[in-house]
Design a protein around this motif. Sequence first.
Motif, mmCIF file in Angstrom:
data_model
loop_
_atom_site.group_PDB
_atom_site.id
_atom_site.type_symbol
_atom_site.label_atom_id
_atom_site.label_comp_id
_atom_site.label_asym_id
_atom_site.label_seq_id
_atom_site.Cartn_x
_atom_site.Cartn_y
_atom_site.Cartn_z
ATOM 1 N N ALA A 94 0.807 -1.185 -0.077
ATOM 2 C CA ALA A 94 0.161 -0.127 0.053
ATOM 3 C C ALA A 94 0.912 1.440 -0.012
ATOM 4 O O ALA A 94 1.828 1.244 0.313
ATOM 5 N N ASP A 95 0.234 2.363 -0.484
ATOM 6 C CA ASP A 95 0.803 3.839 -0.411
ATOM 7 C C ASP A 95 0.457 4.496 0.454
ATOM 8 O O ASP A 95 1.050 5.417 1.056
ATOM 9 N N VAL A 96 -0.686 4.188 1.225
ATOM 10 C CA VAL A 96 -1.371 4.883 2.309
ATOM 11 C C VAL A 96 -2.099 3.980 3.189
ATOM 12 O O VAL A 96 -2.808 2.938 2.893
ATOM 13 N N PHE A 97 -1.992 4.324 4.554
ATOM 14 C CA PHE A 97 -2.752 3.727 5.564
ATOM 15 C C PHE A 97 -3.507 4.588 6.420
ATOM 16 O O PHE A 97 -2.904 5.622 6.871
ATOM 17 N N ALA A 184 -8.518 13.756 2.301
ATOM 18 C CA ALA A 184 -8.050 13.441 0.834
ATOM 19 C C ALA A 184 -7.296 14.369 0.380
ATOM 20 O O ALA A 184 -6.225 14.059 -0.244
ATOM 21 N N GLY A 185 -7.540 15.684 0.744
ATOM 22 C CA GLY A 185 -6.329 16.694 0.106
ATOM 23 C C GLY A 185 -5.043 16.594 0.903
ATOM 24 O O GLY A 185 -4.111 16.623 0.230
ATOM 25 N N GLY A 186 -5.162 16.153 2.173
ATOM 26 C CA GLY A 186 -3.881 16.069 2.929
ATOM 27 C C GLY A 186 -3.199 14.707 2.210
ATOM 28 O O GLY A 186 -1.949 14.667 2.294
ATOM 29 N N LEU A 191 1.236 12.429 -0.579
ATOM 30 C CA LEU A 191 1.866 11.731 -1.656
ATOM 31 C C LEU A 191 2.681 12.517 -2.588
ATOM 32 O O LEU A 191 3.921 11.926 -2.994
ATOM 33 N N PHE A 192 2.356 13.826 -2.816
ATOM 34 C CA PHE A 192 3.074 14.695 -3.854
ATOM 35 C C PHE A 192 4.338 14.954 -3.113
ATOM 36 O O PHE A 192 5.510 14.920 -3.786
ATOM 37 N N GLY A 198 10.870 11.965 -1.207
ATOM 38 C CA GLY A 198 11.196 10.532 -0.608
ATOM 39 C C GLY A 198 10.719 10.576 0.718
ATOM 40 O O GLY A 198 10.815 9.498 1.551
ATOM 41 N N GLU A 199 10.312 11.651 1.329
ATOM 42 C CA GLU A 199 9.766 11.652 2.851
ATOM 43 C C GLU A 199 8.299 11.292 2.847
ATOM 44 O O GLU A 199 7.555 11.464 2.126
#
Length: 404
Positions: A94-97, A184-186, A191-192, A198-199
């Motif tokens: 996953a990218d997001v938890f 969602a915006g956060g 992700l950006f 890389g952080e």
Amino acid sequence: MTAVMQGVRVLEVAEHTFVPAASALLADWGADVIKIEHVERGDAMRGLASSGTVPVTGGVNVLFEHSNRGKRSLALDLTTADGLELLYRLTKTADVFLTNKLPSVREKLKITVDDIRAHNPKIIYVRGTGQGERGPEADRGSYDFLAFWSRAAMAHTVSRPEYGHVVGPPAPGYGDSIGAMTIAGGIMGALFHRERTGETPVVDVSLFGTGLWAVGQALSLSLQMGVPMEPAPLERLNPLVQNYLTKDGRWLAFSCLQAGKYWPLLAATLERPDLASDPRFADHNTLMAHSAEAAAVLREIFASAPLAEWRERLAGFSGQWTVVQHTLDAAADPQAVANGYVQECETAAGVAFRLAASPVQFDDAPSTPTRGPEFNEHGDDILATELGLDWDTIMDLKVRGVVA
């Protein structure tokens, strides 16, 4: 619509509306969202029988659909070692938890930032809370009616003393849905940032903080002047920043801040040239000085005809106005239809229903939400395809109650 979140996977351990609605938006925009549900009852929203004012009927739990559209469902018992291990294995993909579990529950379930990042250091960890991640009430749960609406001063600023009661929020999940857009915006910002540096930031959004942002201008004015924001008076200084009742009991809302400019134009629209030439209403200053008289004249005029007639007569008026609409009006509004703000869906059984679309559009096209998942609908596929478990292993997990 361009699927701007395509290729992003979100792993959600959350229920109700506030946090799940955030990943529903991401799913609308192309993300793959895996929803982890309680192994026996699923998301508590599945069993909700009423919004508080309206029963959930018609064969579709639209409240659940609103905040779970487009997701895949896997039911796990996270209190078991095997269930937690399956979650950790999914975390690696996953990218997001995303979670709304309280701090003490996160510790108990072993899904804290450190727990999750031990299995995927590059994951974006997102927490949705009632009052914030820090402070004496960080571990106290809440609902939008409390933290967003009441605690953040919204209820106070709309509850006039003569009402004799505190006004509630205008819709179920009102603050939840606004807070979800904030989450969602956060997530997209995090992700950006990860893509650029890389952080991997930790994202925190609370219902209380979202509510304070929503009343931010009132808050700043109050702090500047040292007085709380109070309900607006029924009689405004500007007669063209008011609501007027029509003959058939509907309301027209005007917000013409430059009253001196728009008064003669409205007089012409109403076929009342005498109002433009009346010395009491000759310019902005005199109009403000005689605001109550001007408003009384407009009340009488607008009460003389039904809404349909005023829609037609005011169509050419260049000032700022609208009809005070109910929810069915708003869904059928020509602007809502033209912009795809309400979208058609259907359940797995083919029952049709409609949902509000994401308010964010990409490349001149609305998002088209798909239905929410049935309970554990994708469980076997996720276990077999995503995690590579064989059928004997899956059956053993089912027999032991680790998965549904």
